[in-house]
Scaffold this motif. Structure first.
Motif, PDB file in Angstrom:
ATOM      1  N   VAL A  63       0.850  -1.200   0.000  1.00 34.86           N
ATOM      2  CA  VAL A  63       0.000   0.000   0.000  1.00 34.86           C
ATOM      3  C   VAL A  63       0.881   1.244   0.000  1.00 34.86           C
ATOM      4  N   GLU A  64       1.907   1.231   0.831  1.00 34.17           N
ATOM      5  CA  GLU A  64       2.798   2.379   0.942  1.00 34.17           C
ATOM      6  C   GLU A  64       3.559   2.618  -0.358  1.00 34.17           C
ATOM      7  N   LEU A  65       4.033   1.532  -0.971  1.00 32.00           N
ATOM      8  CA  LEU A  65       4.771   1.650  -2.237  1.00 32.00           C
ATOM      9  C   LEU A  65       3.918   2.342  -3.298  1.00 32.00           C
ATOM     10  N   TRP A  66       2.662   1.886  -3.446  1.00 29.96           N
ATOM     11  CA  TRP A  66       1.777   2.486  -4.449  1.00 29.96           C
ATOM     12  C   TRP A  66       1.452   3.934  -4.126  1.00 29.96           C
ATOM     13  N   GLN A  67       1.282   4.223  -2.846  1.00 26.64           N
ATOM     14  CA  GLN A  67       0.983   5.614  -2.474  1.00 26.64           C
ATOM     15  C   GLN A  67       2.160   6.521  -2.806  1.00 26.64           C
ATOM     16  N   ASN A  68       3.361   6.087  -2.447  1.00 27.35           N
ATOM     17  CA  ASN A  68       4.546   6.917  -2.710  1.00 27.35           C
ATOM     18  C   ASN A  68       4.786   7.078  -4.203  1.00 27.35           C
ATOM     19  N   ALA A  69       4.624   5.971  -4.959  1.00 24.21           N
ATOM     20  CA  ALA A  69       4.833   6.049  -6.406  1.00 24.21           C
ATOM     21  C   ALA A  69       3.821   6.987  -7.048  1.00 24.21           C
ATOM     22  N   SER A  70       2.561   6.901  -6.575  1.00 28.61           N
ATOM     23  CA  SER A  70       1.526   7.750  -7.195  1.00 28.61           C
ATOM     24  C   SER A  70       1.796   9.225  -6.902  1.00 28.61           C
ATOM     25  N   LEU A  71       2.377   9.513  -5.747  1.00 26.59           N
ATOM     26  CA  LEU A  71       2.735  10.910  -5.455  1.00 26.59           C
ATOM     27  C   LEU A  71       3.779  11.413  -6.442  1.00 26.59           C
ATOM     28  N   GLU A  72       4.606  10.480  -6.917  1.00 24.90           N
ATOM     29  CA  GLU A  72       5.617  10.848  -7.917  1.00 24.90           C
ATOM     30  C   GLU A  72       5.068  10.692  -9.330  1.00 24.90           C
ATOM     31  N   GLY A  73       3.780  10.323  -9.427  1.00 23.99           N
ATOM     32  CA  GLY A  73       3.127  10.211 -10.735  1.00 23.99           C
ATOM     33  C   GLY A  73       3.628   9.051 -11.577  1.00 23.99           C
ATOM     34  N   ARG A  74       4.068   7.978 -10.949  1.00 30.70           N
ATOM     35  CA  ARG A  74       4.584   6.840 -11.718  1.00 30.70           C
ATOM     36  C   ARG A  74       4.094   5.523 -11.123  1.00 30.70           C
ATOM     37  N   ARG A  75       4.189   4.478 -11.938  1.00 22.69           N
ATOM     38  CA  ARG A  75       3.907   3.128 -11.464  1.00 22.69           C
ATOM     39  C   ARG A  75       5.146   2.608 -10.749  1.00 22.69           C
ATOM     40  N   PRO A  76       4.974   1.782  -9.698  1.00 25.34           N
ATOM     41  CA  PRO A  76       6.163   1.203  -9.077  1.00 25.34           C
ATOM     42  C   PRO A  76       6.913   0.325 -10.083  1.00 25.34           C
ATOM     43  N   THR A  77       8.233   0.239  -9.959  1.00 28.58           N
ATOM     44  CA  THR A  77       9.003  -0.610 -10.877  1.00 28.58           C
ATOM     45  C   THR A  77       8.825  -2.076 -10.484  1.00 28.58           C
ATOM     46  N   ASN A  78       9.190  -2.974 -11.389  1.00 29.12           N
ATOM     47  CA  ASN A  78       9.063  -4.405 -11.102  1.00 29.12           C
ATOM     48  C   ASN A  78       9.903  -4.816  -9.904  1.00 29.12           C
ATOM     49  N   GLU A  79      11.084  -4.193  -9.780  1.00 35.25           N
ATOM     50  CA  GLU A  79      11.957  -4.509  -8.635  1.00 35.25           C
ATOM     51  C   GLU A  79      11.285  -4.088  -7.331  1.00 35.25           C
ATOM     52  N   GLU A  80      10.723  -2.894  -7.364  1.00 37.77           N
ATOM     53  CA  GLU A  80      10.047  -2.393  -6.156  1.00 37.77           C
ATOM     54  C   GLU A  80       8.864  -3.296  -5.782  1.00 37.77           C
ATOM     55  N   LEU A  81       8.113  -3.725  -6.816  1.00 34.60           N
ATOM     56  CA  LEU A  81       6.953  -4.586  -6.559  1.00 34.60           C
ATOM     57  C   LEU A  81       7.396  -5.916  -5.953  1.00 34.60           C
ATOM     58  N   ALA A  82       8.458  -6.482  -6.505  1.00 32.81           N
ATOM     59  CA  ALA A  82       8.954  -7.770  -6.001  1.00 32.81           C
ATOM     60  C   ALA A  82       9.430  -7.626  -4.553  1.00 32.81           C
ATOM     61  N   ALA A  83      10.114  -6.518  -4.268  1.00 31.28           N
ATOM     62  CA  ALA A  83      10.611  -6.296  -2.903  1.00 31.28           C
ATOM     63  C   ALA A  83       9.450  -6.149  -1.926  1.00 31.28           C
ATOM     64  N   ALA A  84       8.421  -5.379  -2.334  1.00 31.51           N
ATOM     65  CA  ALA A  84       7.267  -5.163  -1.447  1.00 31.51           C
ATOM     66  C   ALA A  84       6.523  -6.471  -1.222  1.00 31.51           C
ATOM     67  N   LYS A  85       6.399  -7.258  -2.298  1.00 30.78           N
ATOM     68  CA  LYS A  85       5.656  -8.523  -2.200  1.00 30.78           C
ATOM     69  C   LYS A  85       6.315  -9.484  -1.207  1.00 30.78           C
ATOM     70  N   SER A  86       7.649  -9.430  -1.137  1.00 26.51           N
ATOM     71  CA  SER A  86       8.346 -10.348  -0.223  1.00 26.51           C
ATOM     72  C   SER A  86       8.080  -9.984   1.242  1.00 26.51           C
ATOM     73  N   LYS A  87       7.492  -8.820   1.469  1.00 24.25           N
ATOM     74  CA  LYS A  87       7.184  -8.393   2.849  1.00 24.25           C
ATOM     75  C   LYS A  87       5.704  -8.587   3.173  1.00 24.25           C
ATOM     76  N   VAL A  88       4.996  -9.326   2.325  1.00 22.58           N
ATOM     77  CA  VAL A  88       3.572  -9.562   2.543  1.00 22.58           C
ATOM     78  C   VAL A  88       3.314 -11.042   2.811  1.00 22.58           C
ATOM     79  N   GLY A  89       2.442 -11.314   3.750  1.00 24.47           N
ATOM     80  CA  GLY A  89       2.039 -12.697   4.025  1.00 24.47           C
ATOM     81  C   GLY A  89       1.757 -12.862   5.510  1.00 24.47           C
ATOM     82  N   PHE A  90       0.525 -13.194   5.817  1.00 23.17           N
ATOM     83  CA  PHE A  90       0.157 -13.356   7.236  1.00 23.17           C
ATOM     84  C   PHE A  90       0.972 -14.472   7.883  1.00 23.17           C
ATOM     85  N   ASP A  91       1.458 -15.398   7.051  1.00 21.31           N
ATOM     86  CA  ASP A  91       2.284 -16.488   7.592  1.00 21.31           C
ATOM     87  C   ASP A  91       3.703 -16.017   7.931  1.00 21.31           C
ATOM     88  N   LYS A  92       4.010 -14.759   7.607  1.00 20.25           N
ATOM     89  CA  LYS A  92       5.314 -14.201   7.997  1.00 20.25           C
ATOM     90  C   LYS A  92       5.184 -13.384   9.287  1.00 20.25           C
TER      91      LYS A  92
END
Ligand code: AMP
Ligand code: MG
Length: 342
Positions: free
Chosen positions: A127-156
């Protein structure tokens, strides 16, 4: 003598009538509408029926006090919330939290489980990644998306029941209770109103609604569902008694990047904005359940979403898919709540 007795009886009768009338009049239940108030980043209001004006005002004050308490504890945006204490430290050490927050995170885990991971309060970093990227008027990069995704999961997430602590298995994980806290606050406000002695009422926080009892002379509370295509249009009316309804959808909150609309609801599997549905309303007994499942079904889409809701008793879904097709998709029991069009 006879005359005297007659006069006495008549006098007593009149006195009794006056007493009953005064009693009835001063004890007639009153309704009170709090008017709109800004809480949890959205508009809210409470309507209640109570035994008198004083009691009604007291109940509304107590309910709003409770809502503000929950907001202070669970806000993602408030630096000093108990939730942000967790977000700041839980990658480094187990953070002890109060019972209420611990129980809510545990409940969020139940919805994660039944939704196959579509509802996931560990979505914070995405959520934070998309909010920050949208403030800069851009889509998050694939690297950023992959990094953010690795921090998601209730099992973590490590929840230690005995010590009531929360710990993250990954550096930079973040909890975001935005998909469940409003519903929870609605339930708690309803409990507070009932405890205070309110006879009936309705609590609405940003479209997450629960009612109890009946309005004077009516069997149900009537709640309008907004047309996702037009802000000022009510799409259908629901008749509810002791039920909650919550609505999630692309049309409510989104960001624009390069002229394209992205929903504020994220698909944890893709670390990106969920695409499918314009609006999802869930009817259930508790507003917390309705709130989290509305978010979950927005991610799951029509087929999987309907399957999930059909399997839950006392819970129904009304879905408006994307596009201009005016199509409404419902679970088998939803029709019972919809007021037929004239
Ligand atoms: P709602 O309006 O109830 O659908 O909740 C949407 C909010 O929940 C977003 O603004 C985020 O804060 C958070 N959120 C987004 N995606 C998810 C998800 N997949 N699971 C849980 N919470 C989410
Ligand atoms: Mg929700």
């Amino acid at each position: 003598m006879k005359d005297k007795i007659l006069k006495l009886v008549l006098g007593l009768l009149i006195a009794a009538t006056v007493i009953i009338f005064v009693y009835r009049y001063t004890n007639r239940p009153v309704s009170l509408d709090s008017g709109y108030r800004l809480v949890m980043g959205t508009q809210s209001h409470i309507v209640i029926i109570a035994k008198n004006e004083e009691s009604a005002r007291g109940a509304v004050d107590v309910a709003y006090g409770r809502i503000e308490q929950i907001e202070d504890m669970m806000s993602f945006h408030r630096e000093d919330s108990a939730l942000n204490e967790v977000n700041r430290w839980a990658s480094k050490r187990a953070v002890r939290v109060n019972e209420e927050l611990f129980d809510l995170i545990k409940s969020a885990g139940d919805y994660w489980q039944i939704s196959n991971g579509a509802f996931d309060v560990t979505i914070g970093s995405v959520v934070e990644l998309w909010q920050n990227a949208s403030l800069e008027g851009r889509r998050p990069t694939n690297e950023e998306l992959a990094a953010a995704k690795s921090k998601v999961g209730f099992d973590k997430l490590v929840l230690d029941e005995a010590n009531r602590t929360v710990r993250f298995k990954r550096e930079g994980m973040k909890l975001d209770l935005g998909g469940i806290a409003k519903g929870y606050a609605v339930d708690e406000a309803v409990e507070a109103l009932k405890e205070y002695g309110a006879v009936a009422g309705l609590v609405d926080i940003g479209g997450e609604i629960r009612c109890f009892g009946n309005p004077p002379g009516e069997k149900y509370y009537t709640v309008g569902l907004q047309d996702p295509a037009a802000d000022d249009n009510i799409m259908m009316l629901l008749e509810l008694k002791d039920k909650a309804v919550a609505t999630s959808g692309n049309y409510r909150r989104f960001v624009f990047i390069d002229g394209k609309r992205y929903s504020h609801i994220m698909d944890p599997a893709a670390a990106g904005s969920s695409k499918g549905l314009d609006s999802v309303s869930i009817i259930s007994d508790s507003a917390m359940t309705a709130d989290s499942l509305a978010t979950a079904v927005s991610v799951l889409g029509t087929r999987e979403g309907l399957e999930l809701i059909e399997n839950l008793s006392g819970t129904e879904a009304i879905i408006i898919p994307s596009g201009n097709s005016q199509e409404v998709i419902k679970t088998s029991g939803a029709g019972a709540y919809i007021v037929p069009k004239l």
